[in-house]
Design a protein around this motif. Structure first.
Motif, mmCIF file in Angstrom:
data_model
loop_
_atom_site.group_PDB
_atom_site.id
_atom_site.type_symbol
_atom_site.label_atom_id
_atom_site.label_comp_id
_atom_site.label_asym_id
_atom_site.label_seq_id
_atom_site.Cartn_x
_atom_site.Cartn_y
_atom_site.Cartn_z
ATOM 1 N N ASP A 47 -16.841 80.915 123.066
ATOM 2 C CA ASP A 47 -16.196 79.893 122.235
ATOM 3 C C ASP A 47 -16.424 78.484 122.786
ATOM 4 O O ASP A 47 -16.775 78.302 123.950
ATOM 5 N N TRP A 88 -13.251 84.315 120.126
ATOM 6 C CA TRP A 88 -12.246 84.070 119.108
ATOM 7 C C TRP A 88 -12.739 84.339 117.692
ATOM 8 O O TRP A 88 -12.007 84.878 116.853
ATOM 9 N N GLU A 89 -13.961 83.965 117.406
ATOM 10 C CA GLU A 89 -14.521 84.192 116.070
ATOM 11 C C GLU A 89 -14.440 85.660 115.678
ATOM 12 O O GLU A 89 -14.102 86.007 114.534
ATOM 13 N N SER A 110 -12.886 77.034 127.401
ATOM 14 C CA SER A 110 -13.759 76.756 126.260
ATOM 15 C C SER A 110 -13.649 75.319 125.755
ATOM 16 O O SER A 110 -14.521 74.864 125.015
ATOM 17 N N PRO A 117 -12.206 73.586 123.324
ATOM 18 C CA PRO A 117 -12.730 73.547 121.942
ATOM 19 C C PRO A 117 -12.860 72.155 121.343
ATOM 20 O O PRO A 117 -13.760 71.913 120.535
#
Length: 413
Positions: free
Chosen positions: A12, A42-43, A314, A316
Motif C-alpha cells: 500500500d 489494503w486493496e 505505507s 498513504p
C-alpha cells in the motif's frame, strides 16, 4: 547460476513507489532477476476480504524470496466498514498481512541493522566532555523474534467461559481483576517458546561471532516480566556460557535501553529481543541514523524462505502526491540485505557505497534529510524527489571508479 525470480509485494501507499525505484537500482547494479508481483494489502482486504491472498502465498512457496514495500493497517471496526458491500456481515476480521506472512512461513528471525552514514544531516549528535559537538558512529544490529510474543495475535475481548476460567486460575488475576465485568476485559497474551527463543538468541550470537562484535545485549524486562523475558535471559546465559564464552552477554531492560541509546549508542553492537521490544528498540536506534527512511530489515525461516522490507509504514497521503517525495533508501538497503542473503555481496557493496557517496556529497537530499515537513511543496523548496534520489544512486553506480579494484568502500564511507 540460474536466473532468479523475486516475488515483489508493493503493498500500500508508498510501498509501490520505493519498490519501483529500488528495482531500477538493482538492474543498473547488475542484479539479473525476474520479478513477479504478489498481491498483498489494503486493496485486497477491501475487495476480497483477504489482505494476504493464497495466490501470493503460493508465489513465495515457489520462489522463496520476497521484496516487500509497506502496508496500511486500521483498527478492526474501521477495517470492517471499508469492506466491499458484498462482503459485509460475513464475519470477516482484518489482521495484518505482513504478520500473517511471518507466521505462515515461520519467518521467526528478523534482522534490523542500524548503521549511520557519514555526512547524513540526520545523524545523532551530542555534546562532548569539552563542550563541543560529537557524532558517535552507530553500528547496531537488532535481532528480533518475529513470530511470537505480543504480535502472535492470541487475544480476546469479553473472553469466553473457557478463557475466563483459565484466567481466574491465576491468583493475581483474582486479586486484581475478579470484580471487573467480563465485557470490560481486553486481553493480549505474550507467548514465548524455548524453540523460538533459542533460535533468535543463537542467530544473534552467531552473527556477532561472524562479524567480530564483542558483545550481545539482551534487551527485555526479566525483573518484571519474569516468565517470558526471564526465560529468554536464562537461555541466553546458557547459550553464551556453553557456546560463545568469548562474547560478552549484556542484559538491559527495555526502558533503560531507550534512555542509554542516546547516551552511548556506540557501545552497542548486536541486540536481541522479543517481538515487541525488538520493534521498539530497533525504531529507537533507527532514529539515531536518520529515522525510518534509513531503516531496513530481513526476516527468514528455517525452511529457506526470506522476505526483505523497510520498517516504515505505507504513509498513504504521500502516495497521492503528484511527485513522490519519500526517501527510498530504507527499501534500497533492504534489497541489499537480500543480495547479501543470495551471496551477491559484490553487487550489495556497490549499491551501498553508491548510497554512501550520495549522502556524503550532500547534493541530493529528500525532505526528511532537509528536516522539512512532508508537504507536497517540498520539491519546490529544494528537496529531492524519490526518483531524483534513485537517479543519484544510479549515477554513482555508473561512475568509473566503482569498477576500480583499488576503490575501498570503508575508506570512502
Amino acid at each position: 547460476m540460474s536466473r532468479r525470480t523475486i516475488v515483489v509485494m508493493p503493498g500500500d501507499g508508498i510501498g509501490r513507489l520505493v519498490l519501483n525505484e529500488t528495482i531500477r537500482i538493482l538492474k543498473v547494479a547488475g542484479f539479473d532477476a525476474d520479478y513477479v508481483t504478489g498481491d498483498i494489502g489494503w486493496e485486497f482486504w477491501c475487495k476480497e476480504g483477504n489482505p494476504l491472498p493464497k495466490r501470493t502465498i503460493a508465489l513465495l512457496e515457489k520462489y522463496k524470496i520476497g521484496l516487500f514495500g509497506a502496508i496500511t493497517s486500521k483498527p478492526k471496526e474501521d477495517a470492517t466498514k471499508e469492506l466491499a458491500a458484498v462482503l459485509q456481515n460475513k464475519g470477516l476480521v482484518y489482521s495484518s498481512p505482513i504478520v500473517g506472512l511471518r507466521q505462515y512461513f515461520k519467518l521467526d528471525i528478523c534482522i534490523r541493522p542500524c548503521k549511520s552514514y557519514q555526512g547524513n544531516p540526520l545523524n545523532f549528535i551530542r555534546r562532548g566532555k569539552d563542550g563541543g559537538i560529537e557524532e558517535p558512529k552507530v553500528d547496531v544490529v537488532i535481532f528480533r523474534q518475529n513470530t511470537e510474543g505480543l504480535y502472535s495475535g492470541v487475544e480476546w475481548s469479553n473472553p469466553d467461559n473457557i478463557v475466563y476460567a483459565a484466567l481466574t486460575s491465576h491468583p493475581k488475576f483474582v486479586k486484581n481483576f475478579a470484580n471487573v465485568p467480563r465485557e470490560d476485559l481486553a486481553i493480549s497474551t505474550r507467548i514465548f517458546t524455548k524453540t523460538g527463543t533459542t533460535r533468535i538468541v543463537m542467530a544473534a550470537f552467531n552473527y556477532a561471532k561472524k562479524k567480530g562484535y564483542k558483545s550481545v545485549t539482551l534487551c527485555e524486562k526479566p525483573n518484571v516480566i519474569r516468565e517470558t523475558s526471564g526465560m529468554m535471559f536464562r537461555l541466553a546465559k546458557e547459550i553464551q556460557r556453553k557456546k560463545f564464552p568469548e562474547i560478552e552477554l549484556w542484559n538491559t531492560n527495555i526502558d533503560a535501553q531507550m534512555m542509554w541509546l542516546t547516551k552511548n549508542p556506540e557501545n552497542y553492537g548486536v541486540i536481541v529481543a522479543g517481538n515487541m521490544f525488538g520493534d521498539i528498540v530497533s525504531d529507537g536506534f533507527a532514529g539515531l541514523i536518520g529515522g525510518l527512511g534509513f531503516a531496513c530489515s530481513a526476516q527468514m525461516s528455517e525452511d529457506g524462505i526470506a522476505v526483505f522490507e523497510p520498517t516504515h509504514g505505507s504513509a498513504p497521503k504521500y502516495a497521492d502526491y503528484a511527485i513522490s517525495i519519500v526517501n527510498p533508501i530504507a527499501m534500497v538497503e533492504s534489497a541489499c540485505m537480500m543480495l547479501d542473503y543470495l551471496e551477491e555481496k559484490e553487487i550489495a557493496i556497490r549499491i551501498r557505497k553508491a548510497v554512501a557517496e550520495v549522502i556524503k556529497e550532500g547534493k541530493i537530499q529528500t525532505y526528511d534529510m532537509m528536516r522539512m515537513n512532508g508537504n507536497a511543496d517540498v520539491i519546490s523548496k529544494g528537496a529531492a524527489s524519490t526518483r531524483q534520489m534513485a537517479d543519484g544512486i544510479i549515477e554513482k553506480l555508473k561512475a568509473k571508479h566503482f569498477n576500480n579494484p583499488d576503490y575501498e568502500y570503508e575508506k570512502n564511507s
